[in-house]
Design an enzyme around this catalytic site. Structure first.
Site, PDB file in Angstrom:
ATOM      1  N   CYS A  76      47.101   5.770  -9.976  1.00 18.36           N
ATOM      2  CA  CYS A  76      47.875   6.185  -8.804  1.00 18.36           C
ATOM      3  C   CYS A  76      48.222   7.670  -8.920  1.00 18.36           C
ATOM      4  O   CYS A  76      47.331   8.504  -8.964  1.00 18.36           O
ATOM      5  CB  CYS A  76      49.098   5.283  -8.623  1.00 18.36           C
ATOM      6  SG  CYS A  76      49.847   5.438  -6.976  1.00 18.36           S
ATOM      7  N   HIS A 176      46.550   0.427  -7.623  1.00 17.60           N
ATOM      8  CA  HIS A 176      47.242  -0.128  -8.792  1.00 17.60           C
ATOM      9  C   HIS A 176      46.440  -1.311  -9.339  1.00 17.60           C
ATOM     10  O   HIS A 176      46.597  -2.436  -8.860  1.00 17.60           O
ATOM     11  CB  HIS A 176      48.649  -0.593  -8.405  1.00 17.60           C
ATOM     12  CG  HIS A 176      49.599   0.529  -8.174  1.00 17.60           C
ATOM     13  ND1 HIS A 176      50.296   1.120  -9.192  1.00 17.60           N
ATOM     14  CD2 HIS A 176      49.948   1.184  -7.036  1.00 17.60           C
ATOM     15  CE1 HIS A 176      51.056   2.088  -8.699  1.00 17.60           C
ATOM     16  NE2 HIS A 176      50.849   2.151  -7.395  1.00 17.60           N
ATOM     17  N   GLU A 178      46.894  -2.877 -11.976  1.00 14.55           N
ATOM     18  CA  GLU A 178      47.829  -3.835 -12.585  1.00 14.55           C
ATOM     19  C   GLU A 178      48.463  -4.765 -11.557  1.00 14.55           C
ATOM     20  O   GLU A 178      49.048  -5.782 -11.909  1.00 14.55           O
ATOM     21  CB  GLU A 178      48.913  -3.081 -13.377  1.00 14.55           C
ATOM     22  CG  GLU A 178      50.009  -2.428 -12.568  1.00 14.55           C
ATOM     23  CD  GLU A 178      49.647  -1.081 -11.954  1.00 14.55           C
ATOM     24  OE1 GLU A 178      50.561  -0.413 -11.429  1.00 14.55           O
ATOM     25  OE2 GLU A 178      48.453  -0.694 -11.989  1.00 14.55           O
TER      26      GLU A 178
END
Length: 196
Positions: A76, A176, A178
């Protein structure tokens, strides 16, 4: 061993947990001299680019990151900081990924770009391996890297923008991983096996 660089401007835990789900236990590091002890590193980031670059400078991270010769992934804002410059605060960044970050021209679409969106592979690369045409990942951003020779994968939201970039041992993901479920896990696994 994988390091997560703690600059004080990221949600470190979500990145750490994502790697732990893959069976890897990263170490959060707070000092630039620790970086050389790790085989891979992640530079996460959320917030404003100007503040984040100030923290990198004040913490002495610039030289350590630039001199790092093993795989390093920006996530990001962390990806944007690896680029040459950003319009967000008109900041000069680390200059490790060619190209500039500009305000995303969303047209009639809501800004910022927030939510799930498709990816399009532009260049075959180990970091984009196993991506399928309809795979989606989770984005939250108002600024974006303009597609160029470093762009491996792009997204579109009002305009085309770089979703994954790489140059030498440095790479970035605008979204992202994750927070991107199975697709994100696949991409993080690609980073873990990427050889430069």
């Amino acid at each position: 061993m994988i390091a997560i660089i703690n600059t004080g401007c990221a949600n470190i835990n979500s990145v750490r947990f994502a790697f732990e789900r893959l069976g890897v236990t990263p170490k959060v590091i707070d000092a630039p001299e620790q970086l050389r002890d790790f085989e891979r590193a992640v530079l996460p980031g959320v917030g404003h680019a100007q503040v984040a670059m100030q923290r990198l400078q004040q913490g002495g991270w610039q030289a350590a990151i630039r001199e790092y010769q093993r795989p390093l992934l920006g996530i990001c804002l962390g990806m944007q900081l690896l680029c040459e410059a950003t319009e967000e605060g008109n900041v000069t960044c680390l200059g490790l990924i060619p190209g500039k970050v500009q305000l995303l021209e969303t047209g009639t679409l809501t800004a910022p770009h927030m939510g799930w969106n498709n990816l399009e592979v532009i260049q075959a690369h180990p970091l984009s391996a196993n991506l399928q045409p309809n795979d989606q990942v989770y984005f939250v951003h108002s600024f974006a890297h303009q597609p160029n020779s470093a762009t491996l994968v792009q997204g579109e939201y009002g305009q085309a923008f770089s979703a994954i970039v790489a140059k030498d041992n440095f790479a970035g993901m605008q979204f992202h991983p994750e927070r991107s479920a199975k697709v994100g896990s696949t991409l993080l696994r690609n980073f873990l096996t990427w050889q430069v």
